[in-house]
Design an enzyme around this catalytic site. Structure first.
Site, PDB file in Angstrom:
ATOM      1  N   TRP A 141      18.786  59.201  49.438  1.00  0.00           N
ATOM      2  CA  TRP A 141      18.094  58.019  48.510  1.00  0.00           C
ATOM      3  C   TRP A 141      18.344  56.768  48.418  1.00  0.00           C
ATOM      4  CZ3 TRP A 141      20.514  55.354  43.609  1.00  0.00           C
ATOM      5  CH2 TRP A 141      20.081  55.069  42.994  1.00  0.00           C
TER       6      TRP A 141
ATOM      7  N   GLU B 153      15.026  61.807  48.953  1.00  0.00           N
ATOM      8  CA  GLU B 153      15.183  62.108  48.100  1.00  0.00           C
ATOM      9  C   GLU B 153      14.301  60.571  46.890  1.00  0.00           C
ATOM     10  OE1 GLU B 153      18.741  61.653  45.428  1.00  0.00           O
ATOM     11  OE2 GLU B 153      17.251  62.612  43.502  1.00  0.00           O
TER      12      GLU B 153
ATOM     13  N   LYS C 255      11.978  59.019  44.302  1.00  0.00           N
ATOM     14  CA  LYS C 255      12.302  58.269  42.709  1.00  0.00           C
ATOM     15  C   LYS C 255      11.256  57.511  41.777  1.00  0.00           C
ATOM     16  CE  LYS C 255      15.700  56.513  39.458  1.00  0.00           C
ATOM     17  NZ  LYS C 255      17.282  56.337  39.378  1.00  0.00           N
TER      18      LYS C 255
ATOM     19  N   ASP D  45      13.994  65.106  42.389  1.00  0.00           N
ATOM     20  CA  ASP D  45      15.205  65.274  41.504  1.00  0.00           C
ATOM     21  C   ASP D  45      14.147  65.396  39.809  1.00  0.00           C
ATOM     22  OD1 ASP D  45      15.982  63.403  38.915  1.00  0.00           O
ATOM     23  OD2 ASP D  45      17.845  63.037  40.486  1.00  0.00           O
TER      24      ASP D  45
ATOM     25  N   HIS E 221      12.914  62.415  38.377  1.00  0.00           N
ATOM     26  CA  HIS E 221      12.397  60.772  39.063  1.00  0.00           C
ATOM     27  C   HIS E 221      10.741  61.240  38.893  1.00  0.00           C
ATOM     28  CE1 HIS E 221      15.893  60.475  41.688  1.00  0.00           C
ATOM     29  NE2 HIS E 221      16.456  60.186  40.623  1.00  0.00           N
TER      30      HIS E 221
ATOM     31  N   HIS F 136      17.255  68.598  43.123  1.00  0.00           N
ATOM     32  CA  HIS F 136      18.332  68.187  42.377  1.00  0.00           C
ATOM     33  C   HIS F 136      18.094  68.104  40.759  1.00  0.00           C
ATOM     34  CE1 HIS F 136      20.819  64.076  44.487  1.00  0.00           C
ATOM     35  NE2 HIS F 136      21.074  65.535  45.404  1.00  0.00           N
TER      36      HIS F 136
ATOM     37  N   ASP G   7      16.458  58.021  31.066  1.00  0.00           N
ATOM     38  CA  ASP G   7      17.507  57.768  31.964  1.00  0.00           C
ATOM     39  C   ASP G   7      16.449  59.665  32.614  1.00  0.00           C
ATOM     40  OD1 ASP G   7      20.141  58.196  32.407  1.00  0.00           O
ATOM     41  OD2 ASP G   7      20.100  59.796  31.724  1.00  0.00           O
TER      42      ASP G   7
ATOM     43  N   ASP H 283      19.101  60.603  34.261  1.00  0.00           N
ATOM     44  CA  ASP H 283      20.140  62.154  34.428  1.00  0.00           C
ATOM     45  C   ASP H 283      21.842  62.169  33.061  1.00  0.00           C
ATOM     46  OD1 ASP H 283      20.365  61.726  37.602  1.00  0.00           O
ATOM     47  OD2 ASP H 283      20.244  59.080  36.669  1.00  0.00           O
TER      48      ASP H 283
ATOM     49  N   ASP I  17      22.667  66.860  39.618  1.00  0.00           N
ATOM     50  CA  ASP I  17      22.977  65.232  39.856  1.00  0.00           C
ATOM     51  C   ASP I  17      22.751  64.985  37.985  1.00  0.00           C
ATOM     52  OD1 ASP I  17      22.793  62.747  40.458  1.00  0.00           O
ATOM     53  OD2 ASP I  17      20.908  62.749  40.900  1.00  0.00           O
TER      54      ASP I  17
HETATM   55  C1  RNT Z   1      19.639  58.581  41.580  1.00  0.00           C
HETATM   56  C2  RNT Z   1      19.069  59.778  42.522  1.00  0.00           C
HETATM   57  C3  RNT Z   1      20.774  60.175  42.922  1.00  0.00           C
HETATM   58  C4  RNT Z   1      21.841  59.052  42.195  1.00  0.00           C
HETATM   59  C5  RNT Z   1      23.273  59.401  43.263  1.00  0.00           C
HETATM   60  C6  RNT Z   1      24.003  59.458  42.285  1.00  0.00           C
HETATM   61  O1  RNT Z   1      18.798  58.110  39.978  1.00  0.00           O
HETATM   62  O2  RNT Z   1      19.142  60.668  40.948  1.00  0.00           O
HETATM   63  O3  RNT Z   1      20.453  61.153  43.631  1.00  0.00           O
HETATM   64  O4  RNT Z   1      21.800  60.096  41.005  1.00  0.00           O
HETATM   65  O5  RNT Z   1      23.023  59.609  44.119  1.00  0.00           O
HETATM   66 ZN    ZN Z   2      19.770  62.560  42.306  1.00  0.00          ZN
END
Ligand code: RNT
Ligand code: ZN
Length: 415
Positions: free
Chosen positions: A181, A222, A224, A255, A258, A282, A290, A292, A322
């Site tokens: 990523w 990955e 985003k 993820d 994303h 993820h 955000d 995460d 994640d």
């Molecule tokens: C970031 C991605 C990635 C990170 C990690 C720390 O937006 O989700 O996966 O969270 O690599």
């Molecule tokens: Zn991620």
């Protein structure tokens, strides 16, 4: 075996679900636990701020500051979530001998020897991530950089990580997922969208060109939608990711934080599985800007788990978590997220997918809706309690007492 479980077992048997078999299956589903929840994505190779458009907020005491502290916290967290695990590391978690240090393009397997020992002692595999952020050469773009020195530095980093991933797989005997990523993007409207993406393709091709054993290392990419400071343009967008992985035969990683807020990864899983032999996820929780937050047992988490299970392809899907929350006890954050995703998988495994599919195909949508809704009040909690029992972990919030004790005895001493 509790009375409550016996009743639940009977109730599920009536709809064709064998709860004992489900419990056994769930035990073997491996969830990859991300080391970076323990220290706010700090790592050990650079002192400095987290960069790359991701951010950890909060300053709850007790953050892991050393490899030993992080390993102890990981142990504690994993001991409170029953079932198989993998350890998910980032390159910035390299462990150097006293006085030694190398930059990211020179990392070697030996810098991860201690992690391998840790994983092997616990019978776990390791997943890996090159770290293309939180570094002096990651102030602008990395693999998409127009500066050849910077771009080639990060290509060498990716290549080094590929070798380290192979080392992990060989040592543990379990394949390693190596996830790429990059945070590359632009705050404001780009004059050139094509150039950075073309350079990203070139860089990825160069990383993969060193060759690696595809049965041991699954390289994932990955995508985003945006990050803080890169609001207008993300080089590794969803379409970029999909095009690249399918054309090069590597693995897509989605993820669920994303995508645009009304897009659902649960709806994307089946499409990806029809074209990609493997898929990586993820699991996280997006909240506004955000991506995460700690995973909770919300509708989308349940729907993702449902798609994984209903697809019949769970063995082709690498599940990792994640998120990073520094505003609450970090060990509890890990445990809450892991247990929630496992609960989501359990609920999905307790669902009579074949019956529901048949109803859909017969276009009996009324009955399908009725049954889906009735299932929500089935006694999955009693099956969860039995699952926890059989794994030797606590089924209710009692596990939290362990975390409180650990906070008192260990985390609060870190001042
Ligand atoms: C970031 C991605 C990635 C990170 C990690 C720390 O937006 O989700 O996966 O969270 O690599
Ligand atoms: Zn991620």
């Amino acid at each position: 075996m509790s009375e409550a479980y016996k009743i639940a077992k009977k109730k599920y048997a009536e709809i064709g679900i064998d709860t004992d078999a489900v419990i056994e299956k769930l035990k073997n589903v491996s969830v990859s636990m991300h080391c970076w929840q323990g220290d706010d994505v700090g790592g050990f190779d650079f002192d400095g701020e987290l960069s790359g458009g991701i951010q950890t907020t909060g300053n709850y005491p007790g953050k892991a500051r050393t490899p030993d502290e992080l390993m102890a916290d990981i142990d504690k967290a994993m001991s409170l979530d029953g079932g198989a695990h993998k350890l998910n590391l980032h390159a910035c978690y390299a462990i150097f001998e006293k006085g030694e240090w190398v930059d990211r393009d020179a990392l070697l397997p030996k810098h991860f020897e201690k992690w391998v020992k840790f994983a092997k002692e616990r019978g776990m595999g390791i997943d890996f991530n090159p770290t293309f952020f939180s570094h002096p050469k990651a102030n602008g773009m990395t693999l998409a950089s127009p500066d050849e020195d910077i771009r080639s530095f990060w290509v060498r980093h990716g290549q080094a990580c590929l070798k380290i991933s192979e080392y992990f797989a060989e040592e543990t005997g379990i394949p390693t997922v190596m996830n790429i990523w990059i945070p590359d993007g632009l705050k404001d409207c780009p004059a050139d969208r094509m150039g950075p993406r073309a350079r990203f393709v070139k860089s990825l091709d160069e990383i993969l060109s060193i060759g690696y054993d595809r049965s041991k290392v699954y390289v994932t990419l990955e995508s985003k939608v945006f990050g803080i400071g890169v609001e207008s343009y993300t080089v590794g967008s969803a379409e970029f990711g999909m095009g690249y992985v399918l054309s090069r035969g590597i693995v897509p990683l989605m993820d669920n934080g994303h995508y645009h807020p009304t897009e659902c990864v649960s709806d994307k899983i089946s499409s990806m599985l029809l074209f990609a032999p493997k898929l990586a996820l993820h699991v996280t929780r997006g909240v506004r800007w955000d991506s995460d937050h700690v995973v909770i047992l919300d509708d989308e988490t349940r729907e993702i788990a449902k798609e994984i299970v209903a697809s019949g392809r769970i063995d082709d899907i690498a599940i990792a978590l994640d998120y990073f929350d520094a505003s609450i006890n970090r060990v509890a954050a890990w445990v809450i997220g892991m247990r929630n995703f496992r609960k989501a998988l359990l609920i999905a495994m307790l669902t009579p997918h074949e019956t529901l599919k048949e109803l859909q195909d017969k276009e009996d949508n009324t009955k399908r809706l009725m049954l889906t809704e009735e299932l929500k009040s089935y006694p999955w909690g009693d099956v969860w309690a039995e699952y926890c029992d059989r794994c030797g972990v606590k089924s209710t919030s009692e596990w939290y007492d362990d975390v409180v004790k650990y906070e008192k005895e260990v985390l609060s001493q870190r001042v």
